[in-house]
Design a protein around this motif. Structure first.
Motif, short mmCIF file in Angstrom:
data_model
loop_
_atom_site.label_atom_id
_atom_site.label_comp_id
_atom_site.label_asym_id
_atom_site.label_seq_id
_atom_site.Cartn_x
_atom_site.Cartn_y
_atom_site.Cartn_z
N HIS A 72 65.85 80.18 72.80
CA HIS A 72 67.07 79.52 72.34
C HIS A 72 67.29 79.75 70.86
CE1 HIS A 72 70.30 76.59 72.03
NE2 HIS A 72 69.67 76.10 70.97
N TYR A 73 66.22 79.63 70.06
CA TYR A 73 66.34 79.82 68.62
C TYR A 73 66.37 81.30 68.22
CZ TYR A 73 65.49 74.84 67.66
OH TYR A 73 65.58 73.47 67.56
N LEU A 110 72.10 73.18 66.27
CA LEU A 110 72.01 74.45 66.99
C LEU A 110 71.75 74.28 68.49
CD1 LEU A 110 70.11 76.74 64.45
CD2 LEU A 110 72.59 76.43 64.79
N GLY A 111 71.84 73.04 68.98
CA GLY A 111 71.88 72.84 70.42
C GLY A 111 70.59 72.41 71.08
N ARG A 163 77.90 80.28 65.41
CA ARG A 163 78.67 80.41 66.65
C ARG A 163 77.84 81.05 67.77
NH1 ARG A 163 83.38 77.73 67.46
NH2 ARG A 163 83.81 79.30 69.05
N ALA A 164 76.80 81.79 67.40
CA ALA A 164 75.94 82.40 68.42
C ALA A 164 75.16 81.36 69.20
CB ALA A 164 74.98 83.40 67.76
N PHE A 165 75.11 80.12 68.70
CA PHE A 165 74.41 79.03 69.37
C PHE A 165 75.39 78.13 70.13
CE2 PHE A 165 71.43 80.39 66.19
CZ PHE A 165 70.18 80.20 66.77
N ALA A 166 76.43 78.72 70.69
CA ALA A 166 77.48 77.93 71.32
C ALA A 166 77.00 77.22 72.59
CB ALA A 166 78.68 78.82 71.66
N GLU A 204 72.14 58.83 63.56
CA GLU A 204 72.28 60.09 62.82
C GLU A 204 72.11 61.29 63.73
OE1 GLU A 204 70.80 58.50 58.42
OE2 GLU A 204 69.33 59.23 59.87
N PHE A 205 71.17 61.20 64.68
CA PHE A 205 71.09 62.26 65.69
C PHE A 205 72.41 62.34 66.44
CE2 PHE A 205 66.30 62.35 65.76
CZ PHE A 205 66.18 63.73 65.60
N GLY A 206 72.96 61.17 66.81
CA GLY A 206 74.23 61.16 67.50
C GLY A 206 75.33 61.81 66.68
N TYR A 207 75.31 61.58 65.38
CA TYR A 207 76.31 62.16 64.48
C TYR A 207 76.24 63.69 64.49
CZ TYR A 207 78.40 63.40 59.93
OH TYR A 207 79.13 63.98 58.92
N VAL A 208 75.04 64.24 64.34
CA VAL A 208 74.92 65.70 64.28
C VAL A 208 75.24 66.32 65.63
CG1 VAL A 208 73.44 67.63 63.67
CG2 VAL A 208 73.14 65.45 62.50
N VAL A 209 74.74 65.72 66.71
CA VAL A 209 75.06 66.23 68.04
C VAL A 209 76.56 66.17 68.29
CG1 VAL A 209 74.73 65.83 70.52
CG2 VAL A 209 72.78 65.67 68.97
N ALA A 210 77.22 65.12 67.78
CA ALA A 210 78.67 64.99 67.93
C ALA A 210 79.41 66.03 67.09
CB ALA A 210 79.11 63.59 67.55
N LYS A 211 78.93 66.30 65.87
CA LYS A 211 79.56 67.34 65.04
C LYS A 211 79.53 68.68 65.79
CE LYS A 211 80.32 66.97 60.90
NZ LYS A 211 81.57 66.64 60.13
N ARG A 212 78.40 68.96 66.40
CA ARG A 212 78.29 70.19 67.18
C ARG A 212 79.23 70.15 68.39
NH1 ARG A 212 75.27 74.31 69.16
NH2 ARG A 212 75.46 74.48 71.43
N ALA A 213 79.28 69.00 69.06
CA ALA A 213 80.14 68.88 70.24
C ALA A 213 81.60 69.11 69.89
CB ALA A 213 79.95 67.50 70.88
N LEU A 214 82.04 68.58 68.76
CA LEU A 214 83.43 68.77 68.34
C LEU A 214 83.71 70.23 68.00
CD1 LEU A 214 83.83 65.59 66.09
CD2 LEU A 214 84.84 65.98 68.36
N LEU A 215 82.68 70.91 67.46
CA LEU A 215 82.86 72.32 67.10
C LEU A 215 82.97 73.21 68.34
CD1 LEU A 215 82.86 74.56 64.89
CD2 LEU A 215 80.36 74.60 65.12
N PHE A 216 82.12 72.95 69.33
CA PHE A 216 82.05 73.84 70.49
C PHE A 216 82.71 73.29 71.74
CE2 PHE A 216 78.22 75.24 68.04
CZ PHE A 216 78.65 76.53 67.81
N GLY A 217 83.27 72.08 71.68
CA GLY A 217 83.92 71.51 72.85
C GLY A 217 82.95 71.11 73.95
N GLU A 218 81.77 70.63 73.56
CA GLU A 218 80.77 70.19 74.52
C GLU A 218 80.91 68.70 74.83
OE1 GLU A 218 76.75 72.87 73.99
OE2 GLU A 218 76.97 71.08 72.75
#
Length: 298
Positions: free
Chosen positions: A67-68, A148-149, A34-37, A175-189
């Motif tokens: 960032h990291y 992690l963004g 969550r620190a990488f929101a 697959e990149f789209g999948y992971v970026v989307a998983k993150r987007a759904l988690l953080f509302g991006e």
């Protein structure tokens, strides 16, 4: 790095990608994720007109180090002829030597993408997190960078037309789209607003559809009618047999210990950790790894 050659598409590494997300949560905890929101901002890794190549590369590397959250790491960036996009020497630190492919001298817009992957290697090295084998470890690195963004940069570096192509990283564009989307759904991006590549936007759309499908697999209450029918059929078989029965390709399975109640096990749609609950209709399950609260119809 694919440069002018064929680009692999689809989701051939999906299980390894999901295992990588689970491994990340197990190693750093939900609070650390969550620190990488906030994702890497496009302006922070962009090259200005007339900016010196080496000073600009060092600046971008420094932004990714921040960032990291690697304050004690320093990236020394150089350029040379090589087959791959980049390479990093994983020593004890605090200095790490990164070499970028000479083509980035004239393709500066993608330096941030190449460094996002290499600095992720340093991040994982510091964590002591790795997968066995070069292929799976590189997939882990791409996945962590994206989750992690910073990996949206790698997706945006994908460009393909009738006569040429470019792709960075080991994941397919989808697959990149999948992971970026998983993150987007988690953080509302909405990372799609940052893409400069039309092909990246398309790949993100396909990845987003697959990520949303994770949230509609039985026994989750949001599952569709056809999936619920399959689930009910497999549940009936499990009750008849009284033994472990795998689901119909949706990741769940049923089991019963002795005379105990029938239970269903399924992956958390957020982190992939398996959750096991009794089969008794509507239940609310909480993932012990990422804390997600899931509405289920078992």
């Amino acid at each position: 790095m694919a440069n002018g050659g064929p680009v692999e598409h689809g989701f051939p590494h999906l299980e390894t990608v999901r295992a990588a997300v689970t491994a990340l949560y197990r190693r750093v905890s939900y609070d650390s994720v969550r620190a990488f929101a906030v994702s890497v901002a496009p302006a922070d890794v962009a090259f200005g007109d007339g900016e010196d190549l080496h000073l600009g590369a060092q600046r971008v590397a420094g932004e990714l180090v921040r960032h990291y959250r690697l304050p004690e790491a320093r990236m020394i960036v150089g350029f040379r002829e090589m087959t791959h996009a980049a390479d990093v020497e994983l020593a004890a630190g605090p200095e790490y030597f990164v070499e970028l492919n000479d083509r980035f001298r004239t393709h500066r817009r993608d330096i941030g993408a190449a460094l996002a992957h290499e600095v992720a290697h340093v991040y994982l090295h510091r964590l002591g997190l790795s997968f066995p084998g070069t292929r799976d470890n590189e997939i882990l690195t791409d996945t962590v960078a994206a989750y992690l963004g910073a990996g949206w940069l790698l997706l945006d570096a994908f460009r393909e037309d009738a006569v040429s192509s470019q792709k960075l990283g080991y994941l397919t564009p989808e697959e990149f789209g999948y992971v970026v989307a998983k993150r987007a759904l988690l953080f509302g991006e909405d990372p799609s607003v940052w893409f400069t590549s039309p092909q990246a936007w398309t790949a993100y759309g396909e990845g987003l559809a697959r990520a949303r499908a994770d949230e509609r697999r039985p026994p989750l209450a949001a599952a569709g009618w056809a999936a619920r029918r399959r689930y009910a059929r497999e549940r009936g078989r499990a009750r008849e047999r009284g033994a472990r029965v795998p689901g119909a390709g949706d990741g769940y399975d049923f089991s019963r210990a002795g005379a105990g109640p029938l239970r269903v096990s399924f992956p958390c749609p957020t982190c992939g950790q398996r959750i096991r609950v009794p089969v008794r209709g509507r239940v609310r399950a909480r993932c012990g790894l990422c804390g997600s609260v899931l509405e289920c119809d078992t």
